[in-house]
Design a protein around this motif. Sequence first.
Motif, PDB file in Angstrom:
ATOM      1  N   ASP A  97       0.830  -1.207   0.000  1.00 41.98           N
ATOM      2  CA  ASP A  97       0.000   0.000   0.000  1.00 41.98           C
ATOM      3  C   ASP A  97       0.865   1.258   0.000  1.00 41.98           C
ATOM      4  N   ALA A  98       1.959   1.219   0.759  1.00 45.08           N
ATOM      5  CA  ALA A  98       2.854   2.375   0.820  1.00 45.08           C
ATOM      6  C   ALA A  98       3.491   2.641  -0.537  1.00 45.08           C
ATOM      7  N   GLN A  99       3.927   1.580  -1.193  1.00 47.98           N
ATOM      8  CA  GLN A  99       4.550   1.729  -2.505  1.00 47.98           C
ATOM      9  C   GLN A  99       3.543   2.259  -3.519  1.00 47.98           C
ATOM     10  N   ALA A 100       2.300   1.740  -3.471  1.00 49.44           N
ATOM     11  CA  ALA A 100       1.265   2.188  -4.399  1.00 49.44           C
ATOM     12  C   ALA A 100       0.932   3.661  -4.195  1.00 49.44           C
ATOM     13  N   ALA A 101       1.029   4.125  -2.946  1.00 49.21           N
ATOM     14  CA  ALA A 101       0.720   5.526  -2.651  1.00 49.21           C
ATOM     15  C   ALA A 101       1.840   6.460  -3.082  1.00 49.21           C
ATOM     16  N   GLY A 102       3.040   5.906  -3.283  1.00 48.27           N
ATOM     17  CA  GLY A 102       4.165   6.728  -3.693  1.00 48.27           C
ATOM     18  C   GLY A 102       5.209   6.926  -2.625  1.00 48.27           C
ATOM     19  N   ALA A 103       5.072   6.231  -1.486  1.00 45.61           N
ATOM     20  CA  ALA A 103       6.058   6.363  -0.417  1.00 45.61           C
ATOM     21  C   ALA A 103       7.350   5.640  -0.766  1.00 45.61           C
ATOM     22  N   ARG A 104       8.457   6.108  -0.181  1.00 42.57           N
ATOM     23  CA  ARG A 104       9.772   5.499  -0.442  1.00 42.57           C
ATOM     24  C   ARG A 104      10.037   4.292   0.449  1.00 42.57           C
ATOM     25  N   GLY A 105       9.187   4.060   1.460  1.00 42.02           N
ATOM     26  CA  GLY A 105       9.388   2.935   2.355  1.00 42.02           C
ATOM     27  C   GLY A 105       8.590   3.122   3.629  1.00 42.02           C
ATOM     28  N   VAL A 106       8.648   2.116   4.493  1.00 42.72           N
ATOM     29  CA  VAL A 106       7.932   2.152   5.769  1.00 42.72           C
ATOM     30  C   VAL A 106       8.904   1.814   6.889  1.00 42.72           C
ATOM     31  N   LEU A 107       8.964   2.664   7.890  1.00 40.24           N
ATOM     32  CA  LEU A 107       9.789   2.435   9.072  1.00 40.24           C
ATOM     33  C   LEU A 107       8.940   1.773  10.141  1.00 40.24           C
ATOM     34  N   ARG A 108       9.486   0.735  10.761  1.00 39.26           N
ATOM     35  CA  ARG A 108       8.757   0.061  11.831  1.00 39.26           C
ATOM     36  C   ARG A 108       8.948   0.815  13.147  1.00 39.26           C
ATOM     37  N   LYS A 109       7.840   1.194  13.781  1.00 35.17           N
ATOM     38  CA  LYS A 109       7.881   1.870  15.071  1.00 35.17           C
ATOM     39  C   LYS A 109       7.740   0.840  16.188  1.00 35.17           C
ATOM     40  N   PRO A 110       8.370   1.106  17.336  1.00 40.17           N
ATOM     41  CA  PRO A 110       9.325   2.189  17.609  1.00 40.17           C
ATOM     42  C   PRO A 110      10.705   1.829  17.069  1.00 40.17           C
TER      43      PRO A 110
END
Length: 267
Positions: A97-110
């Motif tokens: 979903d992040a890639q489809a939206a145009g984001a460069r990646g997802v950081l896992r919190k915390p």
Amino acid sequence: MNPAEITPPITVLVVDDSVSVRKALERILAPQGYQVRMADSAENALETLEPLPDLVLADILMPGMSGLELTRIMTDRGVNVPVMLMSGIVDEVTQRDAQAAGARGVLRKPFTPAELLPAIEPQVQAALDARAQRGDTPAPQAATTPVTPAAPAAPAVPPASSRDGLLAGLSGVSGVEGAVLYSADGDRVAQFGPDLPESFAMYARFLVTAAATASHHLNRGDLSSLLLSYAGQTLLLSPHRDGQLVALLRGSDVAPAVGRWQASQLN
């Protein structure tokens, strides 16, 4: 890469509804030379995009517009700014979903400074390239000399009057070996016993919020407390007033006594 050597400074827009998360990210990024701007919602982020930041760090789950929606809108508007999303749960669906939206990646919190800083380095270079494409400034090349993350400041210990007032009586509960009370902003407002790392405020809020959300979806009512057991000791995390209480217990059997203390304080 040494952000402190880049002029003008690289601006990072942090978008998160949690004050403690925003402050934690500022404490990590500012000492490295980043200029940090903040927004408490995706809606506010869209209203304060000008002047354009160089990089956006946005939480996925927020009241109102999500970080995914924010990214999609920025992509649709042709805003040439790299976006990194943040989430407590990072699975294949989230990544897709992040890639489809145009984001460069997802950081896992915390995350820790040692995890965050290397993760955003490629996006910083992308930000410099985006500057050049917008014609803001010639594209400087990031320095290759690694930067050792700044050591976190030593946690401030509240005065005895603060400790005795807000946590009065808890130190006398048998089996309680220490406790820290955090405000809604993630500040340590009272404590006794062993110190916890300064960054633990972010972990405490994340864990309590995640457990409370799960409790709501399971129709189990309001969250009372969360127990984490390790190395023969137990951490109890629970909402307390507007913040979070973290208590170090000798064992899980001490938790009901802490609950009774909390009830006496809130009545």
